[in-house]
Design a protein around this motif. Structure first.
Motif, PDB file in Angstrom:
ATOM      1  N   LEU A   1       0.862  -1.178   0.000  1.00  0.00           N
ATOM      2  CA  LEU A   1       0.000   0.000   0.000  1.00  0.00           C
ATOM      3  C   LEU A   1       0.897   1.226   0.000  1.00  0.00           C
ATOM      4  CD1 LEU A   1      -2.452  -1.089   2.850  1.00  0.00           C
ATOM      5  CD2 LEU A   1      -2.680  -1.499   0.392  1.00  0.00           C
ATOM      6  N   THR A   2       0.758   2.078  -1.012  1.00  0.00           N
ATOM      7  CA  THR A   2       1.601   3.270  -1.107  1.00  0.00           C
ATOM      8  C   THR A   2       0.847   4.422  -1.746  1.00  0.00           C
ATOM      9  OG1 THR A   2       3.730   4.135  -1.878  1.00  0.00           O
ATOM     10  CG2 THR A   2       2.605   2.596  -3.333  1.00  0.00           C
ATOM     11  N   ASP A   3       1.285   5.625  -1.441  1.00  0.00           N
ATOM     12  CA  ASP A   3       0.744   6.814  -2.087  1.00  0.00           C
ATOM     13  C   ASP A   3       1.852   7.590  -2.803  1.00  0.00           C
ATOM     14  OD1 ASP A   3       2.068   7.691   0.159  1.00  0.00           O
ATOM     15  OD2 ASP A   3       0.543   9.145   0.741  1.00  0.00           O
ATOM     16  N   TYR A   4       3.021   7.005  -2.881  1.00  0.00           N
ATOM     17  CA  TYR A   4       4.189   7.645  -3.484  1.00  0.00           C
ATOM     18  C   TYR A   4       4.227   7.336  -4.980  1.00  0.00           C
ATOM     19  CZ  TYR A   4       9.165   8.479  -4.469  1.00  0.00           C
ATOM     20  OH  TYR A   4      10.356   8.904  -5.015  1.00  0.00           O
ATOM     21  N   ASP A   5       4.077   8.356  -5.817  1.00  0.00           N
ATOM     22  CA  ASP A   5       4.059   8.163  -7.268  1.00  0.00           C
ATOM     23  C   ASP A   5       5.327   7.484  -7.786  1.00  0.00           C
ATOM     24  OD1 ASP A   5       1.567   9.323  -7.441  1.00  0.00           O
ATOM     25  OD2 ASP A   5       2.331  11.299  -7.982  1.00  0.00           O
ATOM     26  N   GLY A   6       6.459   7.785  -7.182  1.00  0.00           N
ATOM     27  CA  GLY A   6       7.719   7.191  -7.609  1.00  0.00           C
ATOM     28  C   GLY A   6       7.769   5.687  -7.423  1.00  0.00           C
ATOM     29  N   ALA A   7       6.905   5.164  -6.554  1.00  0.00           N
ATOM     30  CA  ALA A   7       6.866   3.722  -6.308  1.00  0.00           C
ATOM     31  C   ALA A   7       6.455   2.951  -7.558  1.00  0.00           C
ATOM     32  CB  ALA A   7       5.919   3.406  -5.166  1.00  0.00           C
ATOM     33  N   LEU A   8       5.702   3.602  -8.455  1.00  0.00           N
ATOM     34  CA  LEU A   8       5.272   2.933  -9.685  1.00  0.00           C
ATOM     35  C   LEU A   8       6.464   2.561 -10.568  1.00  0.00           C
ATOM     36  CD1 LEU A   8       2.160   5.109 -10.560  1.00  0.00           C
ATOM     37  CD2 LEU A   8       2.205   2.824  -9.537  1.00  0.00           C
ATOM     38  N   GLU A   9       7.560   3.269 -10.434  1.00  0.00           N
ATOM     39  CA  GLU A   9       8.777   2.935 -11.157  1.00  0.00           C
ATOM     40  C   GLU A   9       9.757   2.183 -10.263  1.00  0.00           C
ATOM     41  OE1 GLU A   9      10.534   6.317 -13.020  1.00  0.00           O
ATOM     42  OE2 GLU A   9       8.632   6.986 -13.865  1.00  0.00           O
ATOM     43  N   ASP A  10       9.869   2.618  -9.019  1.00  0.00           N
ATOM     44  CA  ASP A  10      10.856   2.042  -8.098  1.00  0.00           C
ATOM     45  C   ASP A  10      10.594   0.577  -7.767  1.00  0.00           C
ATOM     46  OD1 ASP A  10      11.938   4.565  -7.995  1.00  0.00           O
ATOM     47  OD2 ASP A  10      11.188   5.031  -5.993  1.00  0.00           O
ATOM     48  N   ILE A  11       9.361   0.254  -7.439  1.00  0.00           N
ATOM     49  CA  ILE A  11       9.060  -1.100  -6.966  1.00  0.00           C
ATOM     50  C   ILE A  11       9.217  -2.151  -8.067  1.00  0.00           C
ATOM     51  CG2 ILE A  11       7.269  -2.593  -5.981  1.00  0.00           C
ATOM     52  CD1 ILE A  11       6.445  -0.189  -4.237  1.00  0.00           C
ATOM     53  N   PRO A  12       8.714  -1.928  -9.297  1.00  0.00           N
ATOM     54  CA  PRO A  12       8.975  -2.927 -10.352  1.00  0.00           C
ATOM     55  C   PRO A  12      10.466  -3.136 -10.610  1.00  0.00           C
ATOM     56  CG  PRO A  12       7.196  -1.483 -11.016  1.00  0.00           C
ATOM     57  CD  PRO A  12       7.778  -0.900  -9.761  1.00  0.00           C
ATOM     58  N   GLN A  13      11.233  -2.057 -10.610  1.00  0.00           N
ATOM     59  CA  GLN A  13      12.675  -2.172 -10.818  1.00  0.00           C
ATOM     60  C   GLN A  13      13.316  -2.931  -9.652  1.00  0.00           C
ATOM     61  OE1 GLN A  13      14.611   1.530 -11.635  1.00  0.00           O
ATOM     62  NE2 GLN A  13      16.643   0.631 -11.571  1.00  0.00           N
ATOM     63  N   TRP A  14      12.895  -2.653  -8.440  1.00  0.00           N
ATOM     64  CA  TRP A  14      13.404  -3.338  -7.257  1.00  0.00           C
ATOM     65  C   TRP A  14      13.097  -4.841  -7.333  1.00  0.00           C
ATOM     66  CZ3 TRP A  14      10.710  -5.726  -3.168  1.00  0.00           C
ATOM     67  CH2 TRP A  14      11.486  -6.051  -2.063  1.00  0.00           C
ATOM     68  N   CYS A  15      11.884  -5.178  -7.776  1.00  0.00           N
ATOM     69  CA  CYS A  15      11.500  -6.590  -7.908  1.00  0.00           C
ATOM     70  C   CYS A  15      12.403  -7.312  -8.906  1.00  0.00           C
ATOM     71  CB  CYS A  15      10.044  -6.722  -8.338  1.00  0.00           C
ATOM     72  SG  CYS A  15       8.857  -6.336  -7.056  1.00  0.00           S
ATOM     73  N   ARG A  16      12.690  -6.679 -10.034  1.00  0.00           N
ATOM     74  CA  ARG A  16      13.563  -7.297 -11.028  1.00  0.00           C
ATOM     75  C   ARG A  16      14.959  -7.538 -10.437  1.00  0.00           C
ATOM     76  NH1 ARG A  16      10.611  -3.856 -14.320  1.00  0.00           N
ATOM     77  NH2 ARG A  16      12.154  -2.183 -14.211  1.00  0.00           N
TER      78      ARG A  16
END
Length: 66
Positions: A43-58
């Motif tokens: 659960l997040t409200d940080y717009d940057g998470a939409l790019e950060d989290i997929p990259q982190w998962c990879r």
């Protein structure tokens, strides 16, 4: 990304109000306690998470379910 329905999370990470790099540090901490195949809901409200989290998962060799 994989779009899924009817998947239940094993653990929920509430990272609302967290920004880089704290949101990723929290996820890293939580994911270390999970077994292979378990699902972490984020659960997040940080717009940057939409790019950060997929990259982190990879980088962690994990699948991102959306």
């Amino acid at each position: 990304m994989k779009f899924v329905e009817n998947v239940r999370a094993d653990v929920t990470a509430d990272i609302v109000y967290m920004m880089c790099p704290m949101h990723l540090l929290k996820l890293d901490e939580m994911i270390s306690d999970l077994e292979s195949g378990q699902v972490l809901e984020v659960l997040t409200d940080y717009d940057g998470a939409l790019e950060d989290i997929p990259q982190w998962c990879r980088g962690q060799v994990m699948s991102l379910l959306v």
